[in-house]
Design an enzyme around this catalytic site. Structure first.
Site, PDB file in Angstrom:
ATOM      1  N   ASP A 164     -59.189 -31.846-179.434  1.00  0.00           N
ATOM      2  CA  ASP A 164     -59.928 -33.111-179.573  1.00  0.00           C
ATOM      3  C   ASP A 164     -61.285 -32.868-180.214  1.00  0.00           C
ATOM      4  O   ASP A 164     -61.725 -33.615-181.089  1.00  0.00           O
ATOM      5  CB  ASP A 164     -60.111 -33.793-178.210  1.00  0.00           C
ATOM      6  CG  ASP A 164     -60.872 -32.914-177.213  1.00  0.00           C
ATOM      7  OD1 ASP A 164     -60.731 -31.666-177.290  1.00  0.00           O
ATOM      8  OD2 ASP A 164     -61.576 -33.461-176.370  1.00  0.00           O
TER       9      ASP A 164
ATOM     10  N   LYS B  10     -54.868 -42.759-175.841  1.00  0.00           N
ATOM     11  CA  LYS B  10     -55.310 -43.817-176.755  1.00  0.00           C
ATOM     12  C   LYS B  10     -54.495 -43.668-178.029  1.00  0.00           C
ATOM     13  O   LYS B  10     -54.184 -42.545-178.436  1.00  0.00           O
ATOM     14  CB  LYS B  10     -56.806 -43.669-177.093  1.00  0.00           C
ATOM     15  CG  LYS B  10     -57.781 -44.178-176.056  1.00  0.00           C
ATOM     16  CD  LYS B  10     -57.842 -43.292-174.852  1.00  0.00           C
ATOM     17  CE  LYS B  10     -58.393 -41.937-175.214  1.00  0.00           C
ATOM     18  NZ  LYS B  10     -58.353 -40.990-174.068  1.00  0.00           N
TER      19      LYS B  10
ATOM     20  N   GLY C  25     -55.890 -37.603-173.987  1.00  0.00           N
ATOM     21  CA  GLY C  25     -57.048 -37.034-173.292  1.00  0.00           C
ATOM     22  C   GLY C  25     -56.636 -36.631-171.881  1.00  0.00           C
ATOM     23  O   GLY C  25     -55.471 -36.764-171.498  1.00  0.00           O
TER      24      GLY C  25
ATOM     25  N   THR D 191     -77.175 -45.262-149.546  1.00  0.00           N
ATOM     26  CA  THR D 191     -76.244 -44.210-149.975  1.00  0.00           C
ATOM     27  C   THR D 191     -75.562 -44.593-151.293  1.00  0.00           C
ATOM     28  O   THR D 191     -75.609 -43.825-152.250  1.00  0.00           O
ATOM     29  CB  THR D 191     -75.206 -43.928-148.854  1.00  0.00           C
ATOM     30  OG1 THR D 191     -75.911 -43.452-147.700  1.00  0.00           O
ATOM     31  CG2 THR D 191     -74.178 -42.896-149.311  1.00  0.00           C
TER      32      THR D 191
HETATM   33  N1  LIG Z   1     -59.325 -48.461-167.761  1.00  0.00           N
HETATM   34  C1  LIG Z   1     -59.899 -47.241-167.610  1.00  0.00           C
HETATM   35  N2  LIG Z   1     -59.208 -46.234-167.029  1.00  0.00           N
HETATM   36  C2  LIG Z   1     -59.787 -44.997-166.890  1.00  0.00           C
HETATM   37  N3  LIG Z   1     -61.034 -44.691-167.313  1.00  0.00           N
HETATM   38  C3  LIG Z   1     -61.747 -45.676-167.882  1.00  0.00           C
HETATM   39  C4  LIG Z   1     -61.224 -46.990-168.077  1.00  0.00           C
HETATM   40  N4  LIG Z   1     -62.156 -47.739-168.696  1.00  0.00           N
HETATM   41  C5  LIG Z   1     -63.220 -46.960-168.891  1.00  0.00           C
HETATM   42  N5  LIG Z   1     -62.994 -45.719-168.388  1.00  0.00           N
HETATM   43  C6  LIG Z   1     -63.970 -44.640-168.413  1.00  0.00           C
HETATM   44  O1  LIG Z   1     -63.558 -43.813-169.496  1.00  0.00           O
HETATM   45  C7  LIG Z   1     -63.533 -42.452-169.097  1.00  0.00           C
HETATM   46  C8  LIG Z   1     -62.301 -41.862-169.723  1.00  0.00           C
HETATM   47  O2  LIG Z   1     -62.541 -41.991-171.125  1.00  0.00           O
HETATM   48  P1  LIG Z   1     -61.513 -41.480-172.165  1.00  0.00           P
HETATM   49  O3  LIG Z   1     -62.262 -41.276-173.432  1.00  0.00           O
HETATM   50  O4  LIG Z   1     -60.304 -42.334-172.166  1.00  0.00           O
HETATM   51  O5  LIG Z   1     -61.110 -40.062-171.527  1.00  0.00           O
HETATM   52  P2  LIG Z   1     -60.166 -38.931-172.112  1.00  0.00           P
HETATM   53  O6  LIG Z   1     -60.176 -39.019-173.602  1.00  0.00           O
HETATM   54  O7  LIG Z   1     -60.801 -37.689-171.576  1.00  0.00           O
HETATM   55  O8  LIG Z   1     -58.813 -39.201-171.511  1.00  0.00           O
HETATM   56  C9  LIG Z   1     -63.494 -42.400-167.592  1.00  0.00           C
HETATM   57  O9  LIG Z   1     -64.419 -41.406-167.161  1.00  0.00           O
HETATM   58  C10 LIG Z   1     -63.988 -43.789-167.143  1.00  0.00           C
HETATM   59  O10 LIG Z   1     -65.343 -43.703-166.748  1.00  0.00           O
HETATM   60  C1  LIG Z   2     -63.424 -30.178-172.765  1.00  0.00           C
HETATM   61  C2  LIG Z   2     -62.140 -30.946-172.851  1.00  0.00           C
HETATM   62  C3  LIG Z   2     -61.357 -30.870-171.556  1.00  0.00           C
HETATM   63  C4  LIG Z   2     -62.482 -32.427-173.154  1.00  0.00           C
HETATM   64  O1  LIG Z   2     -61.358 -33.204-172.993  1.00  0.00           O
HETATM   65  P1  LIG Z   2     -61.434 -34.804-172.698  1.00  0.00           P
HETATM   66  O2  LIG Z   2     -62.732 -35.106-172.044  1.00  0.00           O
HETATM   67  O3  LIG Z   2     -61.365 -35.414-174.054  1.00  0.00           O
HETATM   68  O4  LIG Z   2     -60.248 -35.107-171.863  1.00  0.00           O
HETATM   69  C5  LIG Z   2     -61.272 -30.407-174.027  1.00  0.00           C
HETATM   70  O5  LIG Z   2     -62.052 -30.431-175.200  1.00  0.00           O
HETATM   71  C6  LIG Z   2     -60.812 -28.980-173.770  1.00  0.00           C
HETATM   72  O6  LIG Z   2     -59.819 -28.778-173.091  1.00  0.00           O
HETATM   73  N1  LIG Z   2     -61.539 -27.976-174.348  1.00  0.00           N
HETATM   74  C7  LIG Z   2     -61.175 -26.589-174.214  1.00  0.00           C
HETATM   75  C8  LIG Z   2     -62.379 -25.694-174.040  1.00  0.00           C
HETATM   76  C9  LIG Z   2     -63.360 -25.703-175.220  1.00  0.00           C
HETATM   77  O7  LIG Z   2     -63.399 -26.700-175.975  1.00  0.00           O
HETATM   78  O8  LIG Z   2     -64.095 -24.699-175.390  1.00  0.00           O
HETATM   79  K   LIG Z   3     -64.324 -36.058-174.117  1.00  0.00           K
END
Ligand SMILES: Nc1ncnc2c1ncn2[C@@H]1O[C@H](COP(=O)(O)OP(=O)(O)O)[C@@H](O)[C@H]1O
Ligand SMILES: CC(C)(COP(=O)(O)O)[C@@H](O)C(=O)NCCC(=O)O
Ligand SMILES: [K+]
Length: 244
Positions: A96, A13, A8, A172
Site C-alpha cells: 500500500d 476499498k 487494507g 474518563t
Molecule cells: N465504516 C467504517 N468502518 C471501519 N473504519 C472506519 C469506518 N469509517 C471510518 N473508519 C475509520 O477508518 C479507519 C480505517 O481506514 P481505512 O483507510 O479503511 O483502513 P485500512 O486501509 O487500513 O483498512 C478506522 O481506523 C476508522 O477510524
Molecule cells: C503499515 C501497514 C500495516 C499499513 O497498513 P494499513 O494501515 O493500510 O492497513 C502496511 O503498510 C504494512 O503492512 N507495512 C509493512 C511494514 C513496512 O511498511 O515497513
Molecule cells: K494506512
C-alpha cells in the site's frame, strides 16, 4: 475500464475507473470480497483488468477465480514502480505504501511529497524531488488507539471516535477522547513540522478512512483525498503497463 481493489487491514476499498475518472466507489468487509467483486463485474462487464494492492490477510489466490473473466494483476515488490526504492528492507515494505508513493510520484512530479494515510495504521511516506522513496513512519491509527486503551488496561471502556470537548478531559471518556484524538492530531502536525525543518517545500497528501476527520483539525492546512490510494493504484498500474 479497470477495477482497482485496496485490501487494507480494516476494510476493502474498491473503485471502477474509466481512464483516470472514478466511475463508482465501493467499501466492504473482507468476508464479502468474492460476492462484491462478482456484483461489480456484473454491473461493469466492460472491466478489462482487476488490479489489487493488498496488505491485509487477503492473498492473491482469493482473486484467481476472476481470471476467467478478466486480467488480474496482484501488485508485488517485483513490479516496476516510478521511484527509486531506498528502503533498507524493501521486501517488507507495505505494498500500500509503495502504491501511495507511486501515485504521489506520478501525480506530483519533480517535488518533495509526503503521503499520510490515516487508516488502521497511520503511515507516513516521503518521496524526494529526485523520486527517491526514503521511507517514513508507521503509527497506530485512530481505532487502534481506542482499542488498545481498552484491551491493555483493566478498567478503560472501549470508545468510538468523538471529538473531545477540551484538551483537558474532565471525565474518563473525555480524557480518553482527548488523549486519542489530540495525540493523533499533534503527532501528525509534529511530524509535518519536523519534515519542514529538513525539506524546504513539499506537498502533503492526506488519505485513509480518518482523513476527512483529520483534515479540519490539523494546524497544517492540507486537503484530504480519500480516493488517493485507488487513484494511485490505477496510475501505477498504467505506469507498469507502459514500462514493463
Ligand atoms: N465504516 C467504517 N468502518 C471501519 N473504519 C472506519 C469506518 N469509517 C471510518 N473508519 C475509520 O477508518 C479507519 C480505517 O481506514 P481505512 O483507510 O479503511 O483502513 P485500512 O486501509 O487500513 O483498512 C478506522 O481506523 C476508522 O477510524
Ligand atoms: C503499515 C501497514 C500495516 C499499513 O497498513 P494499513 O494501515 O493500510 O492497513 C502496511 O503498510 C504494512 O503492512 N507495512 C509493512 C511494514 C513496512 O511498511 O515497513
Ligand atoms: K494506512
Amino acid at each position: 475500464m479497470i477495477l482497482t481493489v485496496d485490501v487494507g487491514n480494516t476494510r476493502i476499498k474498491a473503485a471502477v475507473f474509466e481512464e483516470s475518472t472514478v466511475v463508482e466507489n465501493f467499501v466492504f468487509e473482507k468476508i464479502e470480497l468474492e460476492k462484491k467483486i462478482e456484483k461489480i463485474l456484473k454491473k461493469f462487464p466492460n472491466c478489462s483488468d482487476l488490479v489489487v494492492a493488498s496488505v491485509g490477510s487477503v492473498e492473491k489466490q482469493s482473486f484467481l477465480a476472476f481470471e476467467k473473466q478478466l486480467k488480474v494483476h496482484f501488485f508485488t515488490h517485483e513490479d516496476v514502480f516510478p521511484f527509486h526504492n531506498k528502503y533498507a528492507t524493501q521486501k517488507t515494505l507495505g505494498i500500500d505504501r509503495m502504491i501511495l508513493a507511486g501515485g504521489a510520484t506520478l501525480q506530483f512530479p519533480k517535488q518533495n511529497r509526503l503521503v499520510i494515510d490515516a487508516g488502521t495504521c497511520i503511515t507516513y511516506d516521503f518521496i524526494d524531488e529526485n523520486d527517491n522513496y526514503l521511507g517514513g513512519a508507521i503509527s497506530p491509527g485512530l481505532r487502534l488507539r481506542y482499542e488498545s486503551l481498552h484491551n491493555f488496561t483493566a478498567r478503560l471502556p472501549l470508545l468510538t471516535l468523538e471529538a473531545p470537548d477540551n484538551y483537558v478531559g474532565n471525565s474518563t471518556p473525555q480524557a480518553i477522547h482527548s488523549g486519542v484524538v489530540n495525540g493523533f492530531v499533534y503527532e501528525i502536525d509534529g511530524f509535518i513540522d519536523e519534515y519542514r525543518k529538513e525539506f524546504s517545500n513539499f506537498i502533503i497528501i492526506l488519505t485513509g478512512g480518518d482523513a476527512e476527520f483529520l483534515a479540519k483539525r490539523l494546524k497544517n492546512t492540507i486537503f484530504a483525498n480519500s480516493n488517493f490510494l485507488l487513484e494511485s493504484l490505477n496510475q501505477t498500474y498504467q505506469y507498469k503497463i507502459d514500462n514493463d
